[in-house]
Design an enzyme around this catalytic site. Structure first.
Site, PDB file in Angstrom:
ATOM      1  N   ARG A 127       0.817  -1.123   0.039  1.00 46.75           N
ATOM      2  CA  ARG A 127      -0.031  -0.161   0.048  1.00 46.75           C
ATOM      3  C   ARG A 127       0.955   1.280   0.135  1.00 46.75           C
ATOM      4  NH1 ARG A 127      -3.453  -2.340  -1.925  1.00 46.75           N
ATOM      5  NH2 ARG A 127      -5.685  -2.704  -0.791  1.00 46.75           N
ATOM      6  N   HIS A 144      -1.095  -0.076  -9.934  1.00 42.99           N
ATOM      7  CA  HIS A 144      -1.939  -1.025  -9.126  1.00 42.99           C
ATOM      8  C   HIS A 144      -2.331  -2.015  -9.726  1.00 42.99           C
ATOM      9  CE1 HIS A 144      -4.301  -1.232  -5.045  1.00 42.99           C
ATOM     10  NE2 HIS A 144      -4.149  -2.474  -5.281  1.00 42.99           N
TER      11      HIS A 144
HETATM   12  P1  NAP Z   1      -2.229 -10.824   5.173  1.00 40.54           P
HETATM   13  O1  NAP Z   1      -2.174 -12.345   4.838  1.00 40.54           O
HETATM   14  O2  NAP Z   1      -3.116 -10.352   6.255  1.00 40.54           O
HETATM   15  O3  NAP Z   1      -0.769 -10.571   5.797  1.00 40.54           O
HETATM   16  C1  NAP Z   1      -0.333  -9.433   6.406  1.00 40.54           C
HETATM   17  C2  NAP Z   1       1.170  -9.598   6.868  1.00 40.54           C
HETATM   18  O4  NAP Z   1       1.431  -8.185   7.439  1.00 40.54           O
HETATM   19  C3  NAP Z   1       1.208 -10.559   8.055  1.00 40.54           C
HETATM   20  O5  NAP Z   1       2.379 -11.172   7.945  1.00 40.54           O
HETATM   21  C4  NAP Z   1       1.237  -9.606   9.261  1.00 40.54           C
HETATM   22  O6  NAP Z   1       1.879 -10.350  10.320  1.00 40.54           O
HETATM   23  C5  NAP Z   1       1.991  -8.701   8.739  1.00 40.54           C
HETATM   24  N1  NAP Z   1       1.583  -7.159   9.524  1.00 40.54           N
HETATM   25  C6  NAP Z   1       0.569  -6.652   9.685  1.00 40.54           C
HETATM   26  N2  NAP Z   1       0.775  -5.793  10.645  1.00 40.54           N
HETATM   27  C7  NAP Z   1       1.985  -5.741  10.837  1.00 40.54           C
HETATM   28  C8  NAP Z   1       2.618  -4.799  11.777  1.00 40.54           C
HETATM   29  N3  NAP Z   1       2.389  -3.728  12.491  1.00 40.54           N
HETATM   30  N4  NAP Z   1       4.176  -5.153  11.786  1.00 40.54           N
HETATM   31  C9  NAP Z   1       4.748  -6.100  11.288  1.00 40.54           C
HETATM   32  N5  NAP Z   1       3.980  -6.930  10.290  1.00 40.54           N
HETATM   33  C10 NAP Z   1       2.531  -6.580  10.197  1.00 40.54           C
HETATM   34  O7  NAP Z   1      -2.086 -10.067   3.865  1.00 40.54           O
HETATM   35  P2  NAP Z   1      -1.961 -10.463   2.432  1.00 40.54           P
HETATM   36  O8  NAP Z   1      -3.251 -11.143   1.829  1.00 40.54           O
HETATM   37  O9  NAP Z   1      -0.678 -11.050   2.408  1.00 40.54           O
HETATM   38  O10 NAP Z   1      -1.964  -8.950   1.741  1.00 40.54           O
HETATM   39  C11 NAP Z   1      -0.858  -7.943   2.244  1.00 40.54           C
HETATM   40  C12 NAP Z   1      -1.284  -6.746   1.404  1.00 40.54           C
HETATM   41  O11 NAP Z   1      -0.993  -6.834   0.210  1.00 40.54           O
HETATM   42  C13 NAP Z   1      -2.899  -6.428   1.290  1.00 40.54           C
HETATM   43  O12 NAP Z   1      -3.206  -5.849   2.820  1.00 40.54           O
HETATM   44  C14 NAP Z   1      -3.069  -5.342   0.305  1.00 40.54           C
HETATM   45  O13 NAP Z   1      -2.713  -4.021   1.099  1.00 40.54           O
HETATM   46  C15 NAP Z   1      -1.847  -5.596  -0.675  1.00 40.54           C
HETATM   47  N6  NAP Z   1      -2.311  -6.069  -1.713  1.00 40.54           N
HETATM   48  C16 NAP Z   1      -1.796  -5.379  -3.055  1.00 40.54           C
HETATM   49  C17 NAP Z   1      -2.170  -5.855  -4.335  1.00 40.54           C
HETATM   50  C18 NAP Z   1      -1.812  -5.069  -5.436  1.00 40.54           C
HETATM   51  O14 NAP Z   1      -2.400  -5.255  -6.570  1.00 40.54           O
HETATM   52  N7  NAP Z   1      -0.702  -4.180  -5.477  1.00 40.54           N
HETATM   53  C19 NAP Z   1      -3.246  -6.880  -4.330  1.00 40.54           C
HETATM   54  C20 NAP Z   1      -3.448  -7.634  -3.135  1.00 40.54           C
HETATM   55  C21 NAP Z   1      -3.071  -7.205  -1.831  1.00 40.54           C
HETATM   56  P3  NAP Z   1       1.414 -11.601  11.112  1.00 40.54           P
HETATM   57  O15 NAP Z   1       1.870 -12.669  10.109  1.00 40.54           O
HETATM   58  O16 NAP Z   1       2.387 -11.348  12.423  1.00 40.54           O
HETATM   59  O17 NAP Z   1       0.007 -11.301  11.338  1.00 40.54           O
END
Ligand code: NAP
Length: 310
Positions: free
Chosen positions: A225, A273
């Protein structure tokens, strides 16, 4: 017969064939509606996207879950009217797209492809790039997407260190946590990849202080993000050479305004994006599976923790 409100009208053309098929495949009898009915309390599930006109969830008293078509939920997570369980999207097409974007952009910089693709002086520079096993990657965020990208890079022999809120181990990959862990991960990385959700805690995670912890000349990839990075701090770090290049897919304001300095910056690559898109076929299967689980009394998958913000 379940009632499912498909509240993401712009997305419906993609789902009109795949969703009924996936529901039938999962043995779920459902009618899919597109308008809020008079008896909103009878809606069992809501399928939602950030572009949904639906913003007030108060009337959906019988709704068992709001199922997002997006992985990122920052635009809905703080909606005070949303008291029903919220689930984010995790599906194979989204994950595969992200892995391909991340691996592709890492390989571009790892192999120094730019120098050969644009070489107007026809300079002969017979310097072979290092091997992946000589490179370090910091994967900030080791969730569904970060861990898949980390494993793919590990599979190509990159040395990968993860960083997350809880830390631990992801297969063979060490996952650090906390401020000290972030400092360690940044300090050793040639590639810094941010796949974190946008929350109060992750906003401006990469700022002038933390960018100074990075190994000089590191490359940043941000498909997470825009708000994860302080734009001004990044521009300064690019100016001084602390950061060699930033490939950015997400921005604080999208579309990225035409006069934003990132567009013309020689050390910034902007992609609009497009790193990973939810694919309707896989998403429909994921939605049907989650509904089936909920109906059988099993816990919902990928449920968002409202207090954590992701
Ligand atoms: P997810 O499964 O919820 O994983 C989030 C990760 O971030 C987890 O490892 C979590 O830690 C870590 N995290 C959250 N808060 C944190 C903090 N304060 N300090 C350290 N680590 C933290 O999410 P995901 O499905 O992998 O997706 C991640 C992000 O990718 C989405 O939220 C979205 O913003 C982005 N995204 C972008 C696109 C694009 O096209 N560019 C597409 C899809 C998603 P824990 O493992 O310890 O809980």
């Amino acid at each position: 017969m379940l009632t499912i409100l498909f509240a993401a009208p712009k997305d419906w053309p993609e789902y009109q064939a795949s969703l009924p098929q996936a529901l039938a495949g999962a043995g779920i009898a459902a009618r899919i509606i597109h308008e809020v009915p008079t008896d909103a309390g009878a809606v069992d599930y809501i399928i939602y996207a950030p572009s949904s006109p639906l913003q007030d969830f108060t009337a959906f008293t019988g709704c068992k879950a709001v199922l997002s078509l997006w992985a990122g939920v920052e635009r809905i997570v703080s909606n005070a009217t949303l008291t029903q369980p919220l689930c984010r999207m995790v599906e194979d097409g989204l994950t595969t797209g992200m892995v391909e974007w991340v691996v592709g952009h890492v390989m571009r910089h790892h192999l120094g492809m730019d120098a050969h693709i644009v070489n107007p002086t026809r300079a002969w520079r017979p310097v072979a790039p290092p091997l992946a096993r000589e490179r370090q990657v910091a994967m900030l965020g080791m969730g569904a997407l970060g861990s898949a990208c980390a494993q793919a890079l590990r599979g190509l022999n990159f040395n990968v260190t993860g960083w997350s809120r809880t830390g631990g181990q992801s297969g063979a990959i060490e996952v650090l946590s906390g401020k000290g862990g972030l400092r360690d991960a940044l300090g050793r990385a040639d590639f810094i990849i941010t796949l974190l959700p946008k929350t109060a805690e992750t906003e401006n995670l990469l700022n002038s202080d933390t960018l100074a912890w990075a190994k000089r000349g590191a490359v940043i990839l941000n498909p997470g993000r825009g708000a994860l990075i302080d734009d001004e701090a990044l521009l300064n770090a690019l100016e001084t050479g602390q950061i060699a290049h930033a490939t950015l897919d997400v921005f604080r304001s999208e579309p990225l305004p035409k006069d934003h300095p990132f567009w013309a910056h020689p050390k910034v690559t902007v992609t609009p994006h497009i790193a990973a898109d939810t694919r309707a076929e896989g998403a429909a299967r994921a939605l049907a599976e989650n509904i089936k689980r909920c109906e059988s009394g099993a816990p919902l998958l990928h449920r968002v923790d409202r207090a954590r913000g992701y």
